[in-house]
Design a protein around this motif. Structure first.
Motif, PDB file in Angstrom:
ATOM      1  N   LEU A 253      43.210 -41.316 -29.097  1.00  0.00           N
ATOM      2  CA  LEU A 253      43.221 -40.417 -27.938  1.00  0.00           C
ATOM      3  C   LEU A 253      42.268 -40.866 -26.834  1.00  0.00           C
ATOM      4  CD1 LEU A 253      43.365 -36.839 -29.537  1.00  0.00           C
ATOM      5  CD2 LEU A 253      45.200 -38.098 -28.396  1.00  0.00           C
TER       6      LEU A 253
ATOM      7  N   THR B 240      40.492 -32.323 -21.205  1.00  0.00           N
ATOM      8  CA  THR B 240      41.495 -33.384 -21.153  1.00  0.00           C
ATOM      9  C   THR B 240      42.543 -33.093 -20.098  1.00  0.00           C
ATOM     10  OG1 THR B 240      42.969 -32.353 -22.792  1.00  0.00           O
ATOM     11  CG2 THR B 240      41.244 -33.831 -23.629  1.00  0.00           C
TER      12      THR B 240
ATOM     13  N   LEU C 256      50.961 -36.836 -28.609  1.00  0.00           N
ATOM     14  CA  LEU C 256      50.158 -35.823 -29.303  1.00  0.00           C
ATOM     15  C   LEU C 256      50.867 -35.337 -30.562  1.00  0.00           C
ATOM     16  CD1 LEU C 256      48.722 -33.623 -26.389  1.00  0.00           C
ATOM     17  CD2 LEU C 256      47.833 -35.738 -27.381  1.00  0.00           C
TER      18      LEU C 256
ATOM     19  N   ILE D 167      46.347 -33.668 -19.607  1.00  0.00           N
ATOM     20  CA  ILE D 167      47.546 -34.011 -20.363  1.00  0.00           C
ATOM     21  C   ILE D 167      48.766 -33.970 -19.440  1.00  0.00           C
ATOM     22  CG2 ILE D 167      49.074 -33.340 -22.269  1.00  0.00           C
ATOM     23  CD1 ILE D 167      46.359 -34.417 -23.150  1.00  0.00           C
TER      24      ILE D 167
ATOM     25  N   VAL E 240      48.227 -33.931 -33.412  1.00  0.00           N
ATOM     26  CA  VAL E 240      47.121 -33.250 -32.745  1.00  0.00           C
ATOM     27  C   VAL E 240      47.273 -31.739 -32.882  1.00  0.00           C
ATOM     28  CG1 VAL E 240      46.057 -32.750 -30.513  1.00  0.00           C
ATOM     29  CG2 VAL E 240      46.681 -35.099 -31.111  1.00  0.00           C
TER      30      VAL E 240
ATOM     31  N   ALA F  72      43.972 -31.322 -27.689  1.00  0.00           N
ATOM     32  CA  ALA F  72      43.474 -32.691 -27.531  1.00  0.00           C
ATOM     33  C   ALA F  72      41.976 -32.688 -27.269  1.00  0.00           C
ATOM     34  CB  ALA F  72      44.207 -33.386 -26.394  1.00  0.00           C
TER      35      ALA F  72
ATOM     36  N   ILE G 257      44.281 -41.003 -23.466  1.00  0.00           N
ATOM     37  CA  ILE G 257      44.247 -39.745 -22.728  1.00  0.00           C
ATOM     38  C   ILE G 257      43.043 -39.704 -21.783  1.00  0.00           C
ATOM     39  CG2 ILE G 257      44.035 -37.226 -22.935  1.00  0.00           C
ATOM     40  CD1 ILE G 257      46.702 -38.313 -23.913  1.00  0.00           C
TER      41      ILE G 257
END
Length: 309
Positions: free
Chosen positions: A150, A117, A127, A119, A132, A241, A154
């Motif tokens: 998500l 991911t 999150l 972020i 998360v 995540a 994301i």
């Protein structure tokens, strides 16, 4: 911003570096030895061929951290800081970052999935609001709830290794080799799009040296300067995540298999899984079973030996 500089000998330098070890962050710079973020201060240690080494302290609490190491009569540094058990509300690095995690490795039935991911700092609030954390600490119902959000909010890269492909590759490579290649490729998909990101994290499953040894292939686009940490999902939001999205994707894959075979496939690798496997082979045959099973598991030999007896 005030910067305080401390010159120390080699022994003192290593003592200070060890003190902040749990809070080091990725960095770039030929002359930098380490960078740590602790107590709203940024501590930077520099390589120096001279007798004295240099450490700088910047940030809001720079003076406080600098004073921690100032040698005065009766000075005693506070005990070494320790990690917070739960990092979902106090992650080490909350800057823009990329991280990866995997699922399905310990499941006899079902695919292996790796997710990376990307972020951004502004994603941290979301999150935290979603709760998360390490997917193993969340129920599957919660994973489905959080995961659905998500995957829409994301940016991520997902690689799914079907059981048929897994079985074809595992004879040429071991499990850690497969994982290393999948993590590297998932990370590369995002690092290639966001080359400015400094923090790249992997939930550690093998040593850094061994990880890169598995990637010793001229055709592999190797992601450099990865930071490895056990239980990384509790320390870095990008890994947390990735853990949740990977588990969410795995559950959807299992939903599809359950629908295809009109059954409920158990997870893990226990005795109940073996019982299910024998019943599945009875109804669908060994060729279909090979499409959903990892043949390198001890379970496979046990199930097959019983069926052939």
């Amino acid at each position: 911003m005030n910067i305080f500089t401390l010159k120390v000998n080699e022994t003192r330098f290593e003592e200070i570096k060890s003190f902040y070890k749990l809070f080091t962050v990725p960095f770039r710079g030929e002359y930098i030895n380490f960078v740590a973020k602790y107590n709203d201060a940024v501590i930077t240690g520099y390589n120096n061929s001279k007798q004295n080494k240099k450490i700088t302290f910047g940030g809001d609490n720079a003076l406080e951290e600098y004073s921690r190491w100032t040698i005065v009569e009766g000075f005693k540094p506070e005990p070494k800081p320790t990690k917070v058990v739960s990092r979902s509300k106090n992650w080490v690095d909350i800057n823009d970052q990329i991280g990866s995690d995997e699922v399905g490795v310990g499941d006899f039935l079902g695919p292996m999935i790796v997710v990376a991911t990307y972020i951004r700092k502004e994603d941290i609030k979301l999150l935290k609001e979603l709760g998360v954390t390490d997917s193993k600490k969340l129920t599957d119902a919660k994973i489905r709830e959080i995961g659905e959000v998500l995957v829409k909010k994301i940016e991520y890269s997902k690689l799914t290794l079907s059981n048929e492909r897994y079985n074809a590759l595992i004879g040429k490579d071991n499990i850690n080799g497969l994982k290393a290649k999948m993590h590297n490729r998932a990370l590369y998909n995002l690092v290639n799009k966001h080359p400015e990101v400094v923090g790249v994290y992997v939930d550690q499953f093998v040593s850094k040296e061994k990880f890169y040894e598995y990637l010793d292939d001229p055709e592999e686009n190797v992601v450099k300067d990865i930071s490895f940490m056990t239980k990384g999902e509790s320390i870095y939001p990008s890994v947390a995540a990735a853990s949740v999205i990977a588990r969410y994707a795995f559950l959807l894959e299992m939903d599809a298999l359950n629908l295809k075979y009109d059954t409920k496939i158990p997870l893990g690798a226990g005795s109940k899984v073996n019982e299910f496997a024998r019943d599945f082979i009875e109804h669908h045959g060994i060729l279909e079973f090979n499409k959903i099973a990892k043949k390198n598991f001890a379970n496979y030999k046990e199930v097959i030996s019983v069926k052939l007896a």
